[in-house]
Scaffold this motif. Structure first.
Motif, short mmCIF file in Angstrom:
data_model
loop_
_atom_site.label_atom_id
_atom_site.label_comp_id
_atom_site.label_asym_id
_atom_site.label_seq_id
_atom_site.Cartn_x
_atom_site.Cartn_y
_atom_site.Cartn_z
N LYS A 235 12.66 -0.33 -1.21
CA LYS A 235 12.87 -0.01 -2.62
C LYS A 235 11.60 -0.29 -3.42
O LYS A 235 10.89 -1.25 -3.13
N SER A 236 11.36 0.56 -4.41
CA SER A 236 10.19 0.37 -5.28
C SER A 236 10.51 -0.63 -6.38
O SER A 236 11.55 -0.53 -7.03
N GLY A 237 9.59 -1.58 -6.58
CA GLY A 237 9.74 -2.52 -7.67
C GLY A 237 8.96 -2.11 -8.91
O GLY A 237 9.08 -2.72 -9.96
N VAL A 238 8.17 -1.07 -8.76
CA VAL A 238 7.40 -0.51 -9.88
C VAL A 238 7.42 1.00 -9.74
O VAL A 238 7.90 1.54 -8.75
N GLY A 239 6.88 1.70 -10.72
CA GLY A 239 6.85 3.15 -10.68
C GLY A 239 5.78 3.68 -9.76
O GLY A 239 4.81 4.31 -10.22
N ALA A 240 5.92 3.42 -8.47
CA ALA A 240 4.96 3.91 -7.49
C ALA A 240 5.66 4.10 -6.15
O ALA A 240 6.61 3.36 -5.83
N ALA A 241 5.22 5.08 -5.39
CA ALA A 241 5.81 5.32 -4.07
C ALA A 241 5.50 4.15 -3.14
O ALA A 241 4.41 3.59 -3.17
N GLN A 242 6.48 3.79 -2.33
CA GLN A 242 6.34 2.68 -1.38
C GLN A 242 6.83 3.14 -0.01
O GLN A 242 7.89 3.77 0.08
#
Length: 255
Positions: A235-242
């Motif tokens: 899961k992403s914790g910020v607005g960025a692909a992980q």
């Protein structure tokens, strides 16, 4: 008892395949001969016929705006989209229930790498059906959902510390068995494993090395309330692909 020896072409131990310390005692041939005794599932992603964002045989894929595709010839790239709190996961049917003196052994291992070790969350292990969803990792990657599970987690942590945790839904919260069993290095693959001996002991492994144990008699009523199945999620914790990369998984259990 199965005898398992994994070696590469140069005769050295294979450090990318299943760990003998986990699998040497798994009676795969017996399960094949009599499926009522147990099950065994090994999924290798080498040359897997992945069709756009759908599935590989044996896995259920899901998430919030998940992006799933091949990475090279031998890995699945489980990637979230660029939005905050987007998620992606693979799961398999929940068939095993750890319980004190059940006589039912469990084996699990997979080969994974975190491509992104910053503001993201991961879970690698066994989860009950109710938790095998896009929301298994809560928003902002602050915790794992309150359902039955046993496995390894990474919460939002710049150090990418892989902790061993056990939880029973509706209880007092997760028990951390091992703090920082492994600090994940971006792009580096690790073999993550769990066994249950059918009596009392869970063993937890990283790269074939025992990193911790816990006991079934520490569970409420000496058992998980629900069956568990493979769940590997990001899961992403910020607005960025992980991205979480998966090369293979293996799970078995006595029924």
């Amino acid at each position: 008892m199965s005898v398992v020896r994994y070696k590469t072409s140069d005769g050295l131990p294979d450090t990318t395949g299943p760990s003998p310390i986990i699998w040497a005692g798994c009676p795969v041939a017996e399960f094949i001969a009599n499926p009522a005794k147990g099950f065994h599932a090994y999924n290798s992603l080498a040359d897997a016929g992945l069709v756009v964002d759908t599935s590989v045989d044996g896995y259920v894929f899901g998430g919030t705006n998940p992006d799933v595709d091949k990475r090279g010839d031998d890995a699945i790239d489980l990637e979230t989209s660029g939005a905050d709190n987007d998620s992606v996961f693979v799961a398999q049917a929940a068939k095993v229930k750890p319980a004190l003196n059940s006589g039912k052994r469990i084996w699990f291992e997979c080969l994974v790498a975190n491509d992104d070790v910053g503001d993201s969350g991961s879970f690698i292990g066994l989860m009950e059906t109710a938790g095998q969803t896009a929301e298994a990792i809560v928003d902002d990657c602050a915790a794992i959902i309150d359902e039955d599970y046993v496995g390894f987690r990474i919460l939002t942590d710049a150090d990418a510390e892989l902790d061993v945790v056990v939880n029973q839904g509706g209880g007092t919260g997760p028990t951390e068995i091992v703090d920082d069993a492994q600090t994940m290095v971006a792009g580096t693959y690790y073999r993550i494993g769990i066994t249950f001996d059918g009596a009392d002991t869970f063993n937890y492994y990283v790269d074939g090395v025992l990193v911790g144990t816990s006991t079934a008699d520490s569970l409420d009523n000496d058992t998980m309330a629900n069956n568990l199945g493979l769940y590997i999620g990001q899961k992403s914790g910020v607005g960025a692909a992980q991205s979480l990369l998966l090369k293979w998984s293996r799970i078995a259990g006595e029924l």
